[in-house]
Structure formats: C-alpha cells, structure tokens
Scaffold this motif. Structure first.
Motif, PDB file in Angstrom:
ATOM      1  N   ASP A  43       4.066   4.356  -9.090  1.00 44.63           N
ATOM      2  CA  ASP A  43       4.572   5.179  -7.984  1.00 44.63           C
ATOM      3  C   ASP A  43       3.438   5.933  -7.299  1.00 44.63           C
ATOM      4  O   ASP A  43       3.399   6.031  -6.066  1.00 44.63           O
ATOM      5  N   ARG A  44       2.517   6.493  -8.101  1.00 46.79           N
ATOM      6  CA  ARG A  44       1.395   7.217  -7.500  1.00 46.79           C
ATOM      7  C   ARG A  44       0.485   6.267  -6.723  1.00 46.79           C
ATOM      8  O   ARG A  44      -0.049   6.621  -5.672  1.00 46.79           O
ATOM      9  N   THR A  45       0.291   5.062  -7.248  1.00 46.28           N
ATOM     10  CA  THR A  45      -0.560   4.093  -6.562  1.00 46.28           C
ATOM     11  C   THR A  45       0.074   3.636  -5.255  1.00 46.28           C
ATOM     12  O   THR A  45      -0.628   3.365  -4.268  1.00 46.28           O
ATOM     13  N   THR A  46       1.392   3.548  -5.224  1.00 45.18           N
ATOM     14  CA  THR A  46       2.080   3.128  -4.009  1.00 45.18           C
ATOM     15  C   THR A  46       1.838   4.109  -2.868  1.00 45.18           C
ATOM     16  O   THR A  46       1.817   3.709  -1.693  1.00 45.18           O
ATOM     17  N   THR A  47       1.629   5.380  -3.203  1.00 44.53           N
ATOM     18  CA  THR A  47       1.358   6.364  -2.150  1.00 44.53           C
ATOM     19  C   THR A  47       0.031   6.092  -1.449  1.00 44.53           C
ATOM     20  O   THR A  47      -0.176   6.554  -0.323  1.00 44.53           O
ATOM     21  N   LEU A  48      -0.876   5.358  -2.114  1.00 46.07           N
ATOM     22  CA  LEU A  48      -2.146   5.016  -1.476  1.00 46.07           C
ATOM     23  C   LEU A  48      -1.956   4.038  -0.318  1.00 46.07           C
ATOM     24  O   LEU A  48      -2.838   3.895   0.527  1.00 46.07           O
ATOM     25  N   ARG A  49      -0.821   3.368  -0.289  1.00 47.11           N
ATOM     26  CA  ARG A  49      -0.588   2.350   0.743  1.00 47.11           C
ATOM     27  C   ARG A  49      -0.461   2.964   2.128  1.00 47.11           C
ATOM     28  O   ARG A  49      -0.727   2.282   3.124  1.00 47.11           O
ATOM     29  N   SER A  50      -0.085   4.242   2.205  1.00 49.51           N
ATOM     30  CA  SER A  50       0.171   4.857   3.511  1.00 49.51           C
ATOM     31  C   SER A  50      -1.073   4.838   4.400  1.00 49.51           C
ATOM     32  O   SER A  50      -0.988   4.523   5.595  1.00 49.51           O
ATOM     33  N   LYS A  51      -2.241   5.150   3.836  1.00 50.77           N
ATOM     34  CA  LYS A  51      -3.448   5.144   4.670  1.00 50.77           C
ATOM     35  C   LYS A  51      -3.852   3.721   5.053  1.00 50.77           C
ATOM     36  O   LYS A  51      -4.439   3.503   6.121  1.00 50.77           O
ATOM     37  N   HIS A  52      -3.526   2.752   4.198  1.00 49.54           N
ATOM     38  CA  HIS A  52      -3.766   1.364   4.578  1.00 49.54           C
ATOM     39  C   HIS A  52      -2.841   0.945   5.716  1.00 49.54           C
ATOM     40  O   HIS A  52      -3.261   0.205   6.618  1.00 49.54           O
ATOM     41  N   GLU A  53      -1.606   1.416   5.687  1.00 48.93           N
ATOM     42  CA  GLU A  53      -0.661   1.069   6.752  1.00 48.93           C
ATOM     43  C   GLU A  53      -1.121   1.626   8.092  1.00 48.93           C
ATOM     44  O   GLU A  53      -0.923   0.989   9.138  1.00 48.93           O
ATOM     45  N   GLN A  54      -1.726   2.809   8.079  1.00 48.01           N
ATOM     46  CA  GLN A  54      -2.260   3.353   9.323  1.00 48.01           C
ATOM     47  C   GLN A  54      -3.381   2.471   9.870  1.00 48.01           C
ATOM     48  O   GLN A  54      -3.471   2.237  11.085  1.00 48.01           O
ATOM     49  N   ALA A  55      -4.244   1.991   8.976  1.00 44.87           N
ATOM     50  CA  ALA A  55      -5.318   1.087   9.412  1.00 44.87           C
ATOM     51  C   ALA A  55      -4.752  -0.232   9.902  1.00 44.87           C
ATOM     52  O   ALA A  55      -5.272  -0.823  10.866  1.00 44.87           O
ATOM     53  N   TRP A  56      -3.694  -0.733   9.271  1.00 44.74           N
ATOM     54  CA  TRP A  56      -3.089  -1.994   9.713  1.00 44.74           C
ATOM     55  C   TRP A  56      -2.552  -1.875  11.135  1.00 44.74           C
ATOM     56  O   TRP A  56      -2.642  -2.818  11.929  1.00 44.74           O
ATOM     57  N   LYS A  57      -1.994  -0.724  11.475  1.00 46.97           N
ATOM     58  CA  LYS A  57      -1.451  -0.536  12.820  1.00 46.97           C
ATOM     59  C   LYS A  57      -2.559  -0.510  13.873  1.00 46.97           C
ATOM     60  O   LYS A  57      -2.380  -1.024  14.976  1.00 46.97           O
ATOM     61  N   GLU A  58      -3.693   0.105  13.535  1.00 44.65           N
ATOM     62  CA  GLU A  58      -4.770   0.249  14.517  1.00 44.65           C
ATOM     63  C   GLU A  58      -5.660  -0.982  14.590  1.00 44.65           C
ATOM     64  O   GLU A  58      -6.030  -1.423  15.690  1.00 44.65           O
ATOM     65  N   TYR A  59      -6.029  -1.532  13.435  1.00 48.79           N
ATOM     66  CA  TYR A  59      -7.003  -2.618  13.397  1.00 48.79           C
ATOM     67  C   TYR A  59      -6.408  -3.988  13.063  1.00 48.79           C
ATOM     68  O   TYR A  59      -7.119  -4.996  13.143  1.00 48.79           O
ATOM     69  N   GLY A  60      -5.141  -4.033  12.668  1.00 49.98           N
ATOM     70  CA  GLY A  60      -4.616  -5.285  12.144  1.00 49.98           C
ATOM     71  C   GLY A  60      -5.143  -5.519  10.741  1.00 49.98           C
ATOM     72  O   GLY A  60      -5.879  -4.703  10.180  1.00 49.98           O
ATOM     73  N   CYS A  61      -4.793  -6.642  10.152  1.00 46.96           N
ATOM     74  CA  CYS A  61      -5.235  -6.925   8.787  1.00 46.96           C
ATOM     75  C   CYS A  61      -5.253  -8.427   8.543  1.00 46.96           C
ATOM     76  O   CYS A  61      -4.724  -9.216   9.332  1.00 46.96           O
ATOM     77  N   SER A  62      -5.873  -8.781   7.427  1.00 44.09           N
ATOM     78  CA  SER A  62      -5.923 -10.170   6.964  1.00 44.09           C
ATOM     79  C   SER A  62      -5.169 -10.261   5.648  1.00 44.09           C
ATOM     80  O   SER A  62      -5.369  -9.426   4.759  1.00 44.09           O
ATOM     81  N   ILE A  63      -4.318 -11.257   5.510  1.00 48.14           N
ATOM     82  CA  ILE A  63      -3.638 -11.516   4.246  1.00 48.14           C
ATOM     83  C   ILE A  63      -4.443 -12.559   3.482  1.00 48.14           C
ATOM     84  O   ILE A  63      -4.700 -13.654   3.998  1.00 48.14           O
ATOM     85  N   MET A  64      -4.859 -12.219   2.276  1.00 46.16           N
ATOM     86  CA  MET A  64      -5.640 -13.121   1.437  1.00 46.16           C
ATOM     87  C   MET A  64      -4.781 -13.594   0.275  1.00 46.16           C
ATOM     88  O   MET A  64      -3.972 -12.833  -0.264  1.00 46.16           O
ATOM     89  N   SER A  65      -4.973 -14.843  -0.107  1.00 49.09           N
ATOM     90  CA  SER A  65      -4.179 -15.404  -1.205  1.00 49.09           C
ATOM     91  C   SER A  65      -5.020 -16.392  -1.997  1.00 49.09           C
ATOM     92  O   SER A  65      -5.880 -17.095  -1.442  1.00 49.09           O
ATOM     93  N   ASP A  66      -4.755 -16.424  -3.298  1.00 46.25           N
ATOM     94  CA  ASP A  66      -5.435 -17.361  -4.182  1.00 46.25           C
ATOM     95  C   ASP A  66      -4.561 -17.544  -5.418  1.00 46.25           C
ATOM     96  O   ASP A  66      -3.701 -16.712  -5.724  1.00 46.25           O
ATOM     97  N   ALA A  67      -4.778 -18.640  -6.137  1.00 47.51           N
ATOM     98  CA  ALA A  67      -3.974 -18.966  -7.312  1.00 47.51           C
ATOM     99  C   ALA A  67      -4.850 -18.996  -8.547  1.00 47.51           C
ATOM    100  O   ALA A  67      -6.067 -19.205  -8.475  1.00 47.51           O
TER     101      ALA A  67
END
Length: 746
Positions: A172-196
């Motif tokens: 739950d505490r770590t999930t709160t860190l997502r808020s600042k990432h969401e602000q960056a996603w709105k301004e700069y966009g983002c890349s989704i990375m995936s690997d197996a």
C-alpha cells in the motif's frame, strides 16, 4: 523559572531520548492520591517511582508519526514537537553532508554503548548471511533512525507479521509512489516495457513496467505457465497494462526481438493507431556484439583471453598474485555474456603491463604453475605481440558499440534523442579505426549495417534526434541530406501521434521555426547558446513555451527510452527473492515482494540522483554491482547463458560465491581426475609468437586435422599481419595511430 511541565518533559527526554505524550493531570492526580493515603516516601524512593512511571508512560504512549491519533491524550512533548521523522533526518543527512553532533548524539552514554550496538548489528548481518551492500541502502538508514527515535522497549515482528500484514502495508505504501509517476506520464508520456522469464519452478512469468523521466515503475507480473505465450496472448496482456496507465499516455511499447513479441507489437499498433512498437536497442546491440565476436580473428582472440583468465582464477595463489599486480580483478562482469567478453578484453588492455609483469616476476618463475602446460600456454599468450595486436583490433571494433550500449541501457537520462547519433558516431569510429584492415572492416560493417537496417532504424529515434538541439544543428551544418531525413522521420511520427489536421499544421509551422532558428521562441540568443549546454528536456521546457503544441509533442518524444533493461533489472529482484531455498513462494506473494523491492529501490535511487544533481557520479549500466564467479571467463564449465544468476544481488547469501574455495576445488579436481596433468622442464626458449600459442592450444584441445590446418593458417596470417603492421605503423595497430581505451567503460 522554568515551568514545571517543561521541566518534567525535558527530564523525561534526557532520560529516555524518545518522543512521549505525558499525561500531566494523571501524574498530578496520582501524586495527590498518594499524599492522602500513603506517607511521603524518601527522596531516593520518590526518584525511583517517578522514573518507573516515566518509563511506563514511554512504552504505552510512544508516537511514531508527527500526528497524534484519536486515542492519545492532550498534546505532544517538547521532544516530539521538534523531532523530525526518520525520513527527514536521513534526507537532511544526505543533503547537507554535515558531521556536526546532534542533541541526541550528545546525550548518548558514550563509545562503549555505541560499540555494543555495532556488535549486535554485525552479529545479525553475519549470522543470517545478509549481503553486506544492504548498508548502502537508504531504507537501512531510515530503519536505524526510526528504531533510535523509538527508544527502548521495541519488539520485533513475528514471522506471520512480516509475511502477511507487513507485506500488505508495504504494498500500500509503495502504491502511493505511483502518483508522481502518473504526473510524469501525463506531461511526458511513457513507454511500456515487457519481458518474459522462467523461474526455478519452470513458471513462465511476464513482467510489465512503465518508464518516464520520473523513473521506471513496476506495474505487474503475470504467471502465464498454463498458457501458450502466443502473440495474441501477449497483445491482450500488454493492452490491459496500457489501459491501466491510460492509452493517451502511452507512446511506445519496448520488448525484445522474439517473434511472439514482434507479432504482439504489430497487433497492438493496429488496435491503437498512435502507438509505436520498438525493439530493445540494448538487445540489438548485444546481438551485434555477438555477431562481431564470431569473426575469426576476434573469436580466436577471445578464446585465448578466456584461457588466460580461467587459468588465473582457477588457482588461489595465482588469483591473489594477479590482484596484487593489477590492483583488483581482471574480469568485468557485464549485464550480458557478450558485454562481459568485450569489457574483460578492455580490462586486459588496461592492465596489459600488469599482466606481463605477472608472468616475468620471480614469484611466477619459482612457482609450479610456470612449468605446467596451462601455465606455459597462458605465458605464451600474454607475452605474444600478435595476441595484443588482435586484442587491440577487437577493441577498435567493439569499443564504440559498448559506448552506444551504455547510452541505450542507461535509465538516468532518456536515450531516444541520443541513440541514433551514437550509432552514427560508432560506425564512423569503426571505419576510421580499422581503415588499415580493409577485409576486417568489411566484415564488421556488414554485420553493423544488417542489425541497424533491420532492427534499430526506427522513426522514433530519428524524430527524437531531430528534436535534440544539441545534436541536430551540428548535423544540419555538416550533412544537409541527413538533416532532411531526420525531418522526414519527425513528420511521420507527428502524423501518427496527432490525428487533428489543424494541430498538425500548427506543429509543422512551429517545427519550421525550430529548424531555421526563427520565430519568437527559437531565435533568442539564450536558446541558441544553450543548445549543447542543457538536457533536451530542460531546453524544451525553457525555450519552447511560445510554441506550446510543438513543445508538448517534443516532450513526449525526447523523453522516451529505447531499451527494456528495466525488465532485466527487475528479473534480478525476482532472482534474489526466488532462490533455490525459497522456490515454494506462490506467485502472488512473489509479485508483492518484487513490487515493493523494485519500486522502492528505484525511488531511492532517483532520490539520490536528484540530491546529488550535476555533482553526482552516474552509474555504469554495463557493469554489475557485484562480482560474480558464475562466469565463463572465470569457470570453464559455466555456460554463460544464465544472465539472471549473474545479476543476482543476493550473491552473498547464496551458494554462488565460491571464490574462497577455488584452491580446494582445483586441488580436488586435480586429485580426482583420471588424466594426470603433464608437466615438463623447458630446455629451450619458449616462442612468443601467435603460431606457438596456437600450437600449445592444439595440444590441449586435440583438434581434428582439418581444424589443426585451419589454426596453422590463422597463425601464419596473424604473423604476416603482425609483421606488416609493425612495418607500417611501428607496432601501433591497424589504423596507424595509437589506440585510446575509454576507461569510463570500466
């Protein structure tokens, strides 16, 4: 006169050094009650009773946070009102770098008490085999500060606590860190990375992460063991993660070059028109290094270098002597097998004189290893001029690519605006460095162009380079044709990302002003002067405001990554958590542990980077933080393909660290081997050329006649090249100029 309440509070703080909530009314009431029913005790007894009550109050009414709960009475103590939280204390300590003693430090008992605490911490680390690099973690400092502020009486958690409720709270505490990432996603966009990845229980796990200038955030992990990892399945899983982030925020998806991920990328591009699929540039460069390493001259050089390295690491006494001569280890474990090979070659070039001095020193001459067959081969290789010339040519071809790989693999600054220019610079450097070896140059460039044209030549890279003022305007002055190609790539990307025709026209006009340095936004002297001084993101933020539409698009393009290395770093967390001793973890708990570990580690890492600013030392993404013995340059039986064993950061707590046992292992192997190693006494001067070295290697390898003839031809060709190179360039190498090793790679 000090008020009584303040006096009592100061006394309690100095005695217990903690934050308290004192109930003054109850203590006074208790005292009045005591006066009515009991005789007044002596001064000594009275002091003991007051101390006991204060201790009980400390245990029952301790406040960790700065805000009291509803069940707590009245106000806080003076200590609690002025005491900072553990996170604030650690942040100030990193920011100010002060050594001034604090009030808490002045009230401690002394060096003996601190030594006792140090001993207890050391016992915990050593007894439980905790990797010692945890003391460099920011959370370690916060934990110690928090316990110190709590004071005496803290009881540790139970096994159930850390396994269930504490883990849930950490998520739950770590999930709160997502808020600042969401602000960056709105301004700069983002890349989704995936690997197996497939774990030790043969479960097929797929990771999903989001990257932006704010850092990399681990989204989720999916167990696809019961499913076939088809393109349709991967596309559905990726689309689900894109929707969780927001389709309007995702600019590209980055995966490896597997056929299923390629097909999934093509399917997603059809579903989401503005989306790009980009192959992992780091993976493409690693494959390119593999291709170059297969060239005959380079493959022979790498094989000889491995023989020397394995021999030195095989015997404990030689290993110690090597570290003494070189001042450290020879092998440089990289993030991939081929990065390790070329980085270790660079390390050998750097320590060339040290290696030579090792094989001519008295300790070597008087050791039994100097008369062994392996020792003779290693000595011949190191003292051979031809070997070092081949190694230098190998580095001339690989070093520019390692520099490009370092740019592509880094996550501290966006790589998209740099990677195309870095690859162009790498090609020019290779062409200049190997111009004296036309046949070798032709082979290297053929492999280079194939990888670039088929995999790495992406429109997003060209658009990002066009929007990078530090690189584009210098390209425009030197090569008008290349500048036109970059503008065309930008137009293609703009038309794909922007669907409104009116906005497309406005952005195109603003791009004209940018390209010609005209208009109110781009013609100012400060904007021109800071092109090469500022980071592209900072430059567009400072000078692109009057061209808002182009600025918004530019931020979304130049802030992109070009590698899925974040997934690989996340697999190291999975490997550290899911060891052989902990392979019964169910996927849900494994996902929670990796979620907390990776995201908190990345948050602390970028916090440290922001605190240090421009003065901070940037990490080298090519090198592993810990030396690993599971390496084909150290052990001959290592297959070199298990990358995640190499990046296991819990190395100190696993069975992988066998360095101290190497002498015993070598002795046991020698005693149990059915074929006894032959030793002999030299009666003639050993040859120092590559032909003799190849002959010694053939004696051990027992090659076929055809292979023997091929090696003899290679040795003759090496000698011819050596003689020709010595006549043309004075022994300096193929290009006629002295090779300069980029030690920043190491």
């Amino acid at each position: 006169m000090v008020p009584e309440v303040v006096s009592k509070d100061m006394y309690a703080y100095l005695k217990r050094n903690t934050r308290l909530v004192l109930s003054v009314e109850s203590e006074e009431g208790g005292q009045e009650h005591g006066d009515a029913t009991e005789p007044e005790p002596s001064s000594g007894t009275k002091h003991k009773q007051a101390k006991k009550k204060a201790t009980q109050a400390a245990i029952s009414s301790f406040v960790v946070s700065a805000h009291p709960t509803q069940n707590q009475k009245s106000g806080k103590s003076v200590a609690a009102m002025f005491c900072k939280t553990p996170e604030e204390v650690v942040a100030d300590r990193h920011k100010n770098k002060t050594t001034q003693s604090t009030l808490e430090a002045c009230t401690k008992k002394g060096k003996e008490a601190k030594q006792i605490v140090n001993d207890h911490v050391a016992d915990f680390l050593y007894e439980n085999k905790i990797p010692l690099h945890v003391v460099n973690s920011r959370s370690w400092e916060v934990m110690l500060e928090s316990i110190g502020q709590f004071g005496p009486g803290y009881r540790g958690p139970s096994y159930h606590d850390v396994r269930v409720p504490w883990l849930d709270r950490a998520v739950d505490r770590t999930t709160t860190l997502r808020s600042k990432h969401e602000q960056a996603w709105k301004e700069y966009g983002c890349s989704i990375m995936s690997d197996a990845w497939t774990d030790t229980r043969q479960r097929h796990l797929i990771n999903f992460l989001a990257n932006s200038p704010a850092g990399t955030f681990f989204l989720a992990s999916v167990d696809a063991s019961i499913e076939i990892a088809s393109a349709e399945l991967l596309a559905d899983l990726l689309e689900k993660q894109i929707d969780s982030v927001g389709r309007e925020h995702v600019v590209q998806i980055v995966t490896d070059n597997g056929s299923n991920f390629k097909a999934a990328g093509r399917a997603l591009v059809k579903r989401i028109p503005h989306l790009f699929w980009t192959p992992c540039a780091a993976h493409c460069l690693d494959l390119l290094l593999e291709d170059i390493g297969k060239i005959k001259e380079f493959n022979d050089c790498i094989t000889m270098a491995k023989r020397v390295s394995r021999f030195l690491y095989k015997h404990g006494r030689l290993h110690s002597l090597m570290r003494e001569k070189l001042g450290g280890d020879l092998v440089r474990p990289g993030i991939t097998r081929f990065a390790t090979s070329f980085l270790t070659l660079a390390s050998m070039q750097k320590h060339k004189n040290g290696l030579r001095s090792l094989f001519i020193c008295d300790e070597w001459q008087h050791s039994k290893f100097s008369t062994s067959q392996e020792g003779t081969q290693a000595e011949n290789i190191v003292l051979s001029v031809g070997f070092w010339q081949n190694l230098e040519n190998c580095l001339r071809a690989s070093q520019p690519l390692l520099i490009a790989l370092r740019i592509a693999d880094g996550d501290e600054t966006p790589a998209a605006p740099e990677i195309m220019a870095a690859m162009g610079k790498a090609r020019d450097t290779i062409q200049e460095a190997l111009k004296g070896k036309p046949r070798l140059l032709k082979e290297v460039l053929a492999r280079f162009d194939k990888r670039w044209d088929q995999q790495m030549k992406q429109p997003l890279y060209g658009a990002a380079l066009f929007l990078n003022p530090g690189k584009f305007f210098s390209i425009r002055e030197k090569d008008k044709k290349q500048a036109g190609i970059l503008r065309s790539m930008f137009n293609d990307v703009m038309w794909k990302m922007i669907s409104d025709e009116e906005e497309q026209t406005k952005i195109s006009n603003q791009a004209d002003d940018y390209e010609r340095s005209e208009g109110e936004a781009f013609s100012k002297p400060g904007a021109i002067r800071d092109r090469e001084r500022k980071n592209p993101i900072l430059w567009w933020g400072a000078y692109g405001g009057l061209a808002y539409e182009l600025q918004s698009l530019a931020k979304r393009i130049i802030s992109l990554c070009c590698s899925a290395s974040g997934c690989e770093r996340n697999w190291s967390d999975f490997a550290a958590i899911h060891t052989k001793k902990r392979n019964r973890l169910e996927h849900k708990r494994l996902n929670k542990l990796a979620y907390v570990s990776y995201n908190r580690k990345m948050d602390n890492r970028f916090t440290n980077i922001r605190e240090l600013g421009s003065k901070g030392k940037r990490s080298n993404p090519l090198l592993l933080e810990e030396f690993t013995w599971q390496n084909e340059w150290v052990e001959e039986e290592s297959d070199g393909d298990n990358i995640w064993d190499a990046v296991d950061e819990a190395l100190g707590a696993s069975q992988g660290l066998r360095g101290r046992n190497l002498p015993r292992i070598a002795a046991a192997a020698g005693s149990s081997s059915q074929t006894q190693t032959q030793t002999y006494v030299r009666t003639r001067k050993r040859p120092r050329n590559a032909a003799a070295t190849a002959q010694d290697i053939r004696e051990e390898d027992d090659n076929s006649p055809a292979e023997d003839e091929q090696e003899q031809e290679t040795a003759r060709q090496t000698n011819d090249d050596e003689d020709e190179g010595g006549q043309e360039s004075g022994g300096r190498g193929a290009a006629g100029d002295e090779f300069q090793l980029d030690e920043d790679l190491l």
